[in-house]
Design a protein around this motif. Structure first.
Motif, PDB file in Angstrom:
ATOM      1  N   UNK A  26      24.824 -10.145 -19.956  1.00 23.64           N
ATOM      2  CA  UNK A  26      23.579  -9.897 -20.077  1.00 23.64           C
ATOM      3  C   UNK A  26      23.698  -8.369 -20.571  1.00 23.64           C
ATOM      4  N   UNK A  27      22.763  -8.108 -21.580  1.00 27.14           N
ATOM      5  CA  UNK A  27      22.869  -6.500 -22.125  1.00 27.14           C
ATOM      6  C   UNK A  27      21.713  -5.676 -21.785  1.00 27.14           C
ATOM      7  N   UNK A  28      20.573  -6.443 -21.285  1.00 29.70           N
ATOM      8  CA  UNK A  28      19.425  -5.552 -20.943  1.00 29.70           C
ATOM      9  C   UNK A  28      19.471  -5.297 -19.520  1.00 29.70           C
ATOM     10  N   UNK A  29      18.605  -4.354 -19.166  1.00 26.64           N
ATOM     11  CA  UNK A  29      18.610  -3.629 -17.649  1.00 26.64           C
ATOM     12  C   UNK A  29      18.112  -4.631 -16.734  1.00 26.64           C
ATOM     13  N   UNK A  30      18.673  -4.507 -15.476  1.00 29.80           N
ATOM     14  CA  UNK A  30      18.610  -5.534 -14.557  1.00 29.80           C
ATOM     15  C   UNK A  30      18.423  -4.402 -13.217  1.00 29.80           C
ATOM     16  N   UNK A  31      17.111  -5.012 -12.457  1.00 36.05           N
ATOM     17  CA  UNK A  31      16.650  -4.245 -11.217  1.00 36.05           C
ATOM     18  C   UNK A  31      17.137  -4.932 -10.138  1.00 36.05           C
ATOM     19  N   UNK A  32      17.480  -4.476  -9.079  1.00 31.68           N
ATOM     20  CA  UNK A  32      18.100  -5.237  -7.865  1.00 31.68           C
ATOM     21  C   UNK A  32      16.645  -5.222  -6.747  1.00 31.68           C
ATOM     22  N   UNK A  33      16.059  -6.398  -6.692  1.00 37.37           N
ATOM     23  CA  UNK A  33      14.915  -6.448  -6.084  1.00 37.37           C
ATOM     24  C   UNK A  33      15.357  -6.868  -4.557  1.00 37.37           C
TER      25      UNK A  33
END
Length: 363
Positions: A98-105
């Motif tokens: 996965x190359x895009x930003x990921x937020x931990x919710x």
């Protein structure tokens, strides 16, 4: 491009992201930083089979359209407690490239701000911050990409964009056949589908006797041996072997497994160097053949089929060439090994019998 717009009206503005840890970006993102860009927000969980199946399309869309102003943001809302740690999610992000930003919710705050209800769900926001398109579940990839292109052309009417991606899997093609299948089954006592008459015992291990085949109902799984129930998992509490039997109807089976039902112990085991514990896998009374094997099945020199449970994640156990009724057996060989859920695949490539009353066609 399509003649009729897939985009909704400019009436609902994008909510902002709640505070949380981020992966693949040096700075937290917010809607003010994203103004002037097209944004696709994907709510996902790394143990969710439907989420995992959408990831190849998301990564391709990032590769295709980031240069034209598209920003994809994954919002990881954990279904199980072990998926709340950044190390676990980072490992999944790396595994699936996965190359895009990921937020931990982890507290579902962004989930609530979007009034989200399911994994996966995608929200497309235009350059002015308006929500223009929503798609819940997997599938509809061409339609979603067409909506992406519409938003990008709104930003720049002179854009020349590539044709929509062809299906990345055979079962995504028009004419693929999807069956009504066994629903997702959970192992812990909170939402559990354990079929043994003994039921769950939350405060200590319980010895289970495997019911005979005639006493096994559909849409349940069964345990034999000593097991400890937790809110989310069923963990083997014996010393030699514990048995799980799953009758099902599907085209494939996945299981969420973990070296332990304790999230802290999972992280500790990830740092150790000893060989990971194994779960032996049998199908219809025999070892799984290579033609039936899911991606995580391995074999010993005698042909025994098994998975190595080296981390807490979804394991692909069986993939049939056709939909059908089967019985899966899992033999747990290490104390503490935990089962969280079973999920099932239900679509097969074009060429199945569309006259079967238990199916519907896609495309």
């Amino acid at each position: 491009m399509v003649d009729r717009s897939l985009l909704g009206p400019r009436t609902v503005r994008m909510p902002d992201f709640a505070p949380g840890e981020w992966i693949n970006t040096e700075h937290p993102l917010d809607k003010s930083l994203l103004r002037g860009r097209a944004v696709l927000v994907d709510f996902w969980d790394y143990t969710c089979v439907n989420c995992i199946r959408t990831l190849p399309y998301l990564t391709k869309w990032h590769e295709r359209y980031a240069r034209y102003g598209l920003v994809i943001i994954g919002v990881h809302a954990p279904e199980f407690n072990f998926a709340r740690t950044q190390a676990q999610v980072t490992a999944a992000v790396q595994k699936y490239n996965i190359p895009y930003p990921v937020l931990l919710d982890n507290e579902y705050q962004t989930w609530d701000r979007f009034a989200n209800r399911a994994w996966p769900t995608k929200y497309l926001i235009d350059a002015d911050g308006y929500l223009r398109y929503r798609r819940q579940g997997e599938g509809f990839y061409a339609q979603t990409e067409q909506a992406l292109q519409e938003v990008l052309v709104e930003m720049n009417a002179g854009l020349t964009l590539p044709p929509v991606l062809p299906p990345l899997r055979a079962e995504d093609r028009p004419g693929a056949v999807c069956y009504r299948t066994t629903p997702e089954l959970y192992a812990g006592y909170e939402r559990g589908s354990l079929g043994n008459p003994e039921g769950y015992a939350a405060h200590g291990p319980l010895a289970y006797r495997m019911p005979i085949a005639l006493q096994r109902a559909p849409n349940q799984f069964y345990a034999g041996g000593l097991w400890q129930a937790t809110e989310q998992a069923l963990a083997f509490a014996g010393q030699q072997s514990g048995l799980i039997v799953l009758p099902y109807e599907a085209a494939g089976v996945n299981a969420v497994l973990s070296p332990s039902a304790d999230p802290v112990e999972v992280l500790l085991k990830l740092r150790r160097t000893e060989s990971p514990p194994v779960v032996e896998v049998r199908l219809d009374g025999a070892y799984v053949t290579p033609e039936q094997a899911g991606a995580d099945i391995e074999y010993d020199d005698g042909g025994l089929s098994y998975v190595q449970v080296d981390e807490a994640r979804m394991y692909e156990l069986v993939q049939h060439p056709e939909h059908g009724a089967h019985e899966l057996e899992l033999v747990f060989r290490a104390n503490g090994l935990a089962l969280y859920s079973f999920t099932f695949t239900h679509c097969i490539a074009p060429g199945a019998d569309p006259a079967d009353p238990a199916v519907f066609q896609t495309g």
